[in-house]
Design a protein around this motif. Structure first.
Motif, short mmCIF file in Angstrom:
data_model
loop_
_atom_site.label_atom_id
_atom_site.label_comp_id
_atom_site.label_asym_id
_atom_site.label_seq_id
_atom_site.Cartn_x
_atom_site.Cartn_y
_atom_site.Cartn_z
N VAL A 47 -125.68 29.99 -27.89
CA VAL A 47 -124.94 29.08 -29.17
C VAL A 47 -125.00 27.70 -28.36
N THR A 48 -124.70 26.63 -29.07
CA THR A 48 -124.52 25.28 -28.66
C THR A 48 -123.05 25.17 -28.51
N MET A 49 -122.27 24.31 -27.78
CA MET A 49 -121.11 24.26 -27.86
C MET A 49 -120.79 22.92 -28.41
N VAL A 50 -120.08 23.05 -29.67
CA VAL A 50 -119.67 21.66 -30.28
C VAL A 50 -118.12 21.90 -30.59
N GLY A 51 -117.42 20.60 -30.39
CA GLY A 51 -116.10 20.58 -30.63
C GLY A 51 -115.49 19.12 -30.15
N GLN A 52 -114.08 18.82 -30.76
CA GLN A 52 -113.65 17.64 -30.29
C GLN A 52 -112.83 18.00 -29.16
N ALA A 53 -112.54 16.92 -28.30
CA ALA A 53 -112.31 17.05 -26.88
C ALA A 53 -110.72 16.96 -27.10
N TYR A 54 -110.01 18.02 -26.45
CA TYR A 54 -108.60 17.97 -25.83
C TYR A 54 -108.46 18.09 -24.39
N THR A 55 -107.79 17.01 -24.01
CA THR A 55 -108.01 16.78 -22.57
C THR A 55 -106.94 17.09 -21.67
N PRO A 86 -106.39 22.84 -29.80
CA PRO A 86 -106.49 23.38 -31.19
C PRO A 86 -107.66 24.08 -31.18
N LYS A 87 -107.73 24.91 -32.20
CA LYS A 87 -108.93 25.78 -32.62
C LYS A 87 -110.01 24.89 -32.92
N GLY A 88 -111.26 25.42 -32.50
CA GLY A 88 -112.37 24.66 -32.84
C GLY A 88 -112.54 23.50 -31.82
N HIS A 89 -111.67 23.16 -30.88
CA HIS A 89 -111.79 22.00 -29.91
C HIS A 89 -112.42 22.43 -28.67
N VAL A 90 -112.49 21.54 -27.82
CA VAL A 90 -113.09 21.80 -26.42
C VAL A 90 -112.15 21.25 -25.34
N LEU A 91 -111.61 22.10 -24.39
CA LEU A 91 -110.67 21.80 -23.42
C LEU A 91 -111.67 21.27 -22.40
N VAL A 92 -111.29 19.81 -21.90
CA VAL A 92 -112.11 18.98 -21.26
C VAL A 92 -110.94 18.73 -20.00
N ARG A 115 -107.87 32.20 -28.79
CA ARG A 115 -107.14 31.30 -29.48
C ARG A 115 -108.10 30.40 -30.66
N GLY A 116 -109.29 30.69 -30.31
CA GLY A 116 -110.47 29.89 -31.26
C GLY A 116 -110.94 28.71 -30.85
N VAL A 117 -110.78 28.40 -29.23
CA VAL A 117 -111.18 27.18 -28.68
C VAL A 117 -112.81 27.31 -28.71
N ALA A 118 -113.38 26.16 -29.11
CA ALA A 118 -114.88 26.19 -28.87
C ALA A 118 -115.79 26.27 -27.65
N GLY A 119 -114.88 25.69 -26.70
CA GLY A 119 -115.44 25.68 -25.15
C GLY A 119 -114.64 25.05 -24.29
N VAL A 120 -114.97 24.98 -23.03
CA VAL A 120 -114.29 24.42 -21.78
C VAL A 120 -115.25 23.73 -21.06
N VAL A 121 -114.72 22.43 -20.56
CA VAL A 121 -115.53 21.69 -19.70
C VAL A 121 -114.66 21.22 -18.53
N SER A 122 -115.11 21.35 -17.16
CA SER A 122 -114.37 20.98 -16.00
C SER A 122 -115.21 20.53 -15.22
N ASP A 123 -115.24 19.15 -14.41
CA ASP A 123 -115.90 18.66 -13.49
C ASP A 123 -115.71 19.25 -12.12
N GLY A 124 -114.55 20.29 -11.91
CA GLY A 124 -114.13 20.76 -10.63
C GLY A 124 -114.55 22.44 -11.00
N GLY A 125 -113.99 23.03 -10.15
CA GLY A 125 -114.35 24.43 -10.05
C GLY A 125 -113.49 25.50 -10.93
N VAL A 126 -113.81 26.66 -10.89
CA VAL A 126 -113.04 27.72 -11.82
C VAL A 126 -113.13 28.88 -10.77
N ARG A 127 -112.11 29.70 -10.88
CA ARG A 127 -112.04 30.94 -10.16
C ARG A 127 -112.55 32.10 -11.14
#
Length: 241
Positions: A47-55, A86-92, A115-127
Motif C-alpha cells: 500500500v502507498t502511505m497517505v496521510g496528513q502530518a502530525y509532527t 490522529p487516526k489517518g494521519h502520519v507521525l513525522v 490507533r489507526g495512524v496511517a504511517g510513521v516517518v523519521s529521519d533518524g533511527g528506530v529500534r
C-alpha cells in the motif's frame, strides 16, 4: 493553523500515484525540496502511505534533563505523540538526521497502528526494526538504531513546523510514501496534485505500453508530439482511462 482536511476522494487518488509523479508535479510549481532525503521503508508495503502530518520535534538531549526516569512523566512528548496523533494521519519525526539513537521502537509504532495512524516517518533511527517492518502500517526511517531516544534526543515539541530529511513539514501537510521514499505535499496543493498526478499516471501507463511495443521515447515521453497525444486520447477511449 492549517485547516485543510484531506478528503477520502483525494486520499484515494493519492494512493494510486507515485512519489515520482508527485515530485514532478511539485517541480512544475517551483517546489524542488519536498522529498524527505535519506529515509527508506523499514519494509516495503503493498500500500502507498497517505496521510496528513502530525509532527514531533526532537532536540539534542542534555544529560541532566533526560534520565530514564523521565518516562514517569505522563506528559513526555514522545509518549503523548503516540497517544494523540490522529487516526489517518502520519507521525513525522524530526531527529536532525541523527541516527545514533532511536526515535521510536516497535511497541510505540504498534500502538500507532492500533490507533489507526496511517504511517510513521523519521529521519533518524528506530529500534526493533524487524518488529516495525512486520506491521501492516508503512514506516520510514534512516536506519536501525538500538539506543533509546533519551541517549541523544529530547522530545520537545508537538505539531509544530519541523525539518524531516531536509524537507520542511508543516502540520497538516500531506505525506505520501512508496517504495522510493516520502514526498511532502503542501496542504493547499493536495487536491490539485492528486488530480494532476492521476492524469500523469494514466499517460505513463500508455507510454509504457508503447515502449514495450517498440516505440521510441522522443516526442512520446514527455508527450511533445501531437501524434503521441492523439494516440493517447484514442488509448483512453479504448481503455476507459
Amino acid at each position: 493553523m492549517n485547516e485543510y482536511i484531506l478528503s477520502d476522494e483525494t486520499r484515494d487518488k493519492l494512493r494510486k500515484v507515485s512519489t515520482a509523479s508527485v515530485a514532478t508535479a511539485l517541480y512544475k510549481r517551483g517546489l524542488r525540496n519536498q522529498f524527505v532525503q535519506g529515509v527508506t521503508p523499514v519494509e516495503r508495503k503493498a500500500v502507498t502511505m497517505v496521510g496528513q502530518a502530525y509532527t514531533l520535534r526532537y532536540i539534542p538531549a542534555r544529560e541532566d534533563r533526560n534520565p530514564i526516569t523521565v518516562f514517569r512523566n505522563r506528559d513526555h512528548k514522545q509518549r503523548v505523540a503516540v497517544e494523540s496523533c490522529p487516526k489517518g494521519h502520519v507521525l513525522v519525526m524530526d531527529a536532525r538526521k541523527d541516527c545514533r539513537a532511536a526515535t521510536a521502537g516497535s511497541i510505540l509504532v504498534t500502538r500507532l497502528q492500533q490507533r489507526g495512524v496511517a504511517g510513521v516517518v523519521s529521519d533518524g533511527g528506530v529500534r526493533d526494526a524487524a518488529g516495525i517492518g512486520a506491521l501492516d502500517m508503512p514506516a520510514y526511517f534512516a536506519r536501525p538504531s538500538a539506543p533509546t531516544n533519551l541517549t541523544l534526543h529530547e522530545a520537545i515539541d508537538l505539531n509544530v513546523p519541523i525539518s524531516c530529511g531536509d524537507a520542511a513539514v508543516f502540520p497538516g501537510d500531506v505525506m505520501l510514501g512508496d517504495g522510493d521514499g516520502v514526498m511532502v505535499i503542501p496542504a493547499h496543493l493536495a487536491d490539485e496534485i492528486a488530480a494532476e498526478c492521476t492524469e500523469m499516471e494514466a499517460y505513463e501507463d500508455f507510454v509504457l505500453e508503447q515502449v514495450n511495443g517498440g516505440a521510441g521515447i522522443i516526442g512520446l515521453y514527455p508527450g511533445t508530439d501531437d501524434e503521441s497525444i492523439l494516440k493517447f486520447n484514442a488509448w483512453r477511449e479504448e481503455t476507459g482511462r
